[in-house]
Write an enzyme that holds these catalytic residues in place. Structure first.
Site: not given
Lengths: 344, 344, 344, 344
Positions: A149-152
């Site tokens: 994921g992006c945040y991750t």
């Protein structure tokens, strides 16, 4: 030429993938597909690509895609990928899933955070968590790559050297992350309207955002301890970009030099830039880079590590291409931008 | 490899030129220069280019530049280029001036609109107005190329087929143009502050903007008549992009078909896209393209022709590279983007 | 206290009306209604009004509203108001319609531009076009006030002194107008998403926008001639504000002084500010003012008159309150802001 | 009528103060002053106030101001106020300083964080920290009121109930705050340009922002313990608004009910709104309110308390007026907005 299928080509991440692949010297887009827009030209949906990607969109049929493509990118709503991917599909094509279905090793964790049944639990162990800077060697042989994921991506990469080397207390980590609005997708939701987003900032998913267990999984694995952390995402009035502020308590006795050395594992990474000033999302816009900076605060005993990425590139489509490049033995940077124009 | 000098490399147009050239397969940046930042690394001023353009900036000394470069790009304040360029410079390097000093054939017109003396009037006749879609053949042999302005590129290209073919009345033309804020440059001016630009739109330079005579010169030349027109620019709260709405009265008897035929001169132009819907600046962002659309209004007898470009690319740095490609016999599209990601 | 009903209280214009009325010393909101949110608190839909407007929203039932209110504001989709308003309603309440149903005197013109049948043609002659600066005296006795559109208010007021005094040619008028995104409403449409609007500008409704006949009606009436003009609206990445650039040919012999004198009809208008510099929408944001400026271009023989308003205030809710103030004999400025903070 | 002087009336905070006072029923602006613009009309600098505040700006001479005003507002660069205010000034006028010079009780702390000498240390003990919700009673009799900073107002008010009641561990507090760009002021700095701020987010002042000791002072006083905390501000591409995410470890055994009860001290505060959803800055824009929300995370043992204000109102000019209202015995809400329009 590698033949590529994209299922979900007209969402923001899918369209960015189309754009990146259109500039990739080793790839031909053989099966661009969209549930909503099958039958339309891609450039009718994304007029910015007129003259470049005028191909007609197909049905998002994974079996047909598998017949016509060496690699299948999935950019689909949560829960869909796990019901589509099968051993048979994997036997003919490498699958790179931009969604969440194969990221969490533990099916129960997935079902708890996503409030839905997992449709392909047997495939979980075949999947690799596709964060190249951490799992590059595991990615190489795999047929099923779970694109992070992006945040991750931003959070894990920023904290990884610290937890890997035991430099921070694993208890008490706080990640305060900020994202541009493209992260909310192209759905016609009230909360995504211009006038509802512009000129404001807000937190959302406080204490319960789905990217939390993904970050915890990877950092726990790196540290060897069970990490439970605080993750808070925010919506920022801009198109692209994620900034993650990661706060942690330095282990007693850890020096600036220890920290510098820990981050030096990224020294030869093509997509990691260690910067002196706090990173700004505009400087990674359109690139597959992460900019990382950190400060030790002697007053508080904390370290603040800051990472910035483009959520649609390193946080989605770019990293998917990076994974493809690795999986197919290409130059890892092929097709991926390293420098950001400004202002953009 | 063509060796390129850029004088004024840290302004917005200059920096965009640096970025574009850094991706150009046939060019090596041999002499990047900046008056304000000589001695600094380019990537210290533009951290988005860290790892890509870390070279140290030189003094903006055109004679040294000429020694080390086959082509010199000038991106300087008005009036400076005309005092720097000499026959000798031109004998050793091709000069592409992104400023206004060599765009107007008539020195008196320049001095009237720019309120300053012209320092190199003798060179005016050696210069070519570098709008490739109109003057491609003249550009080929020239040593001094006057790169057109941003508003002017967009306005001229949008109206050219109509005036060239005598389809509109040459009297009464109105151009209402809108520009992103990068067009105001990187100077520390009150009117360029975020809080002074954001959440507002305004016209400026009403009746007296300097791009007016440039548009009139080119359209007059195309039509064979003296065209005097109304040009009004606006400041829009966005980074990049120009939209020009061009209003004109159709000559009696002109049909839709006549207009379509006139615009077909652009059919094979790599950077011109004739589109059905009104163009949006986001669809040309980062590209060297112009999107053009038009409507005939039978009620009023007018035609409204709309053009959209990226002011820093087709309106400045990209067109400069296009001119260089032509001047040096390269593929005209080399290094230049044709497709715009969205959202970006 | 005047009792007020608002039907359509949760659209952007309706909510702005709620906000303005909540600060109005002479009004009590007795019947706030919403089709979509009946039963919810207003402040649950608009949390910015928590503590100020916590009343529960009612069904949008005009008959109940008429029982409980002296004035009914309608902020409804096109075509609905004309099917709701009856003689009986008007006998008990003054109706101020923020929509288009009663603005055009000629039913045929309405049906042509709105592609729909008009449901209350008999009421058309009872309606007054509620532009106070032009029709103040007619508004006073009327029971049905058609509140003008946003683009139209700005365009008509900017051009009115010129056409009224015969200073411009009535043929060839061009209005190039720019609007903030709140003008597109709160509907969940793709084109209204943050990422589809941000960092771009576009024209829409070229040659066929519905505000055209409304502008033509009022200016024709003022001039005594049939005016057919060119109107082009644009979408600008900002929340609020309309800027209208009005281009016209000055009648031969008209002087600066003639123009100045014509605009002096606004001298004592509380909501009209004649300004020297081109107006900027930020300076009228949140106010009920229109800022107007003009330039004569001797080169072209044109006058460019520029007007700026806040589309939700003078372009909708504020003007509706101004009309109510007039209709009920209150101070015309009551409840309406005259000064804009900046930056806001 | 209270006569008010404003020194520094043309900065963003000063101008907002002018705007608020212009609507205040009990105040007359008797001495508006500006160092840069003395002699100009206020509305020439802020055209949005044309017709409302057309008064001519005076020299920023505090002695003259004291002769003509009951209250003097100072909105000046750091270090200036402490060199201007004297016992004599205070004997004739109440001084409300929007700057930092009198906020910190300990001169040494001031000099350490501000890297400058304090010019009026003797006055420090005469000053009250003007956060009404905490120090209302002390404010009443004071002649010198130090108006709190923007980040600090938001941070202190959000955390105060928790530290006051001993509900959180005082060690390990993290405040991650985000501000609109008006907080950077009206100075012509590169970093404040539209194109440098737009479409990006960044942290700044990491570990060393000057608002840190102010927050620590107030929270330490409330808790009775020495609090050292982590404060990180960010620049967000929007005009106004501050959001503060405050992270702390709940003391063992503290329940949701305990927290709710702690926040109930704000129950009757006119400017505090306890909200369920995470606060959004748009909902307090233009108001003097703070919206506060909190979540307990049982997984981590943390509480996340979120506060949102308008940095120019509750974070500066509005709070200054609130302080004036208290000091002069007026209704505390007079002249201050309680409800935010949206979109604005």
């Amino acid at each position: 030429m590698i033949k590529a299928a994209i299922l979900g080509a007209t969402g923001y991440a899918g369209a960015e993938l189309m754009r990146i692949l259109s500039c990739h010297s080793g790839v031909e887009i053989s099966y661009p597909a969209s549930h909503s827009y099958a039958g339309s030209k891609f450039s009718d949906i994304y007029p910015g690509m007129k003259g470049v990607l005028d191909m007609v969109l197909r049905e998002d049929d994974i079996e047909k895609a598998a017949e016509e493509a060496d690699v299948i990118f999935l950019s689909l709503p949560a829960g869909l990928a796990s019901s589509l991917v099968t051993e048979k599909i994997l036997s003919s094509s490498v699958v790179i899933d931009l969604g969440a279905d194969f990221r969490l090793h533990d099916r129960a964790v997935y079902e708890k955070w996503y409030h839905t049944e997992h449709h392909g639990p047997k495939l979980l162990e075949k999947a690799v968590y596709g964060l190249p800077e951490i799992h590059r060697n595991e990615i190489k042989g795999k047929r099923l790559i779970a694109n992070p994921g992006c945040y991750t991506t931003c959070s894990i990469m920023t904290l990884y050297p610290l937890v890997k080397n035991g430099l921070i207390e694993t208890k008490g980590i706080v990640i305060d992350a900020k994202s541009g609005t493209s992260g909310s997708g192209r759905g016609e939701k009230l909360g995504s309207l211009y006038c509802e987003v512009n000129e404001s900032i807000k937190a959302y998913g406080v204490t319960n955002h789905r990217h939390t267990p993904e970050i915890e999984q990877e950092l726990s694995e790196a540290s060897g301890k069970d990490i439970v952390l605080q993750f808070t995402p925010h919506l920022v009035p801009m198109n692209r970009g994620i900034l993650a502020d990661c706060y942690a308590r330095l282990v007693d006795g850890v020096s600036e030099e220890d920290v510098r050395k820990a981050y030096s594992i990224y020294e030869h990474e093509p997509f990691v830039r260690l910067v002196d000033n706090p990173p700004e999302t505009r400087y990674v816009k359109g690139t597959n880079c992460i900019d990382i900076s950190w400060r030790i605060d002697k007053r508080t005993g904390n370290i603040i590590a800051l990472g910035a990425i483009d959520n649609l590139v390193k946080g989605a489509a770019g990293q998917a291409v990076q994974n493809m490049n690795i999986a197919f033995g290409l130059d890892e940077t092929e097709g991926l931008s390293l420098g950001a124009g400004s202002p953009f």
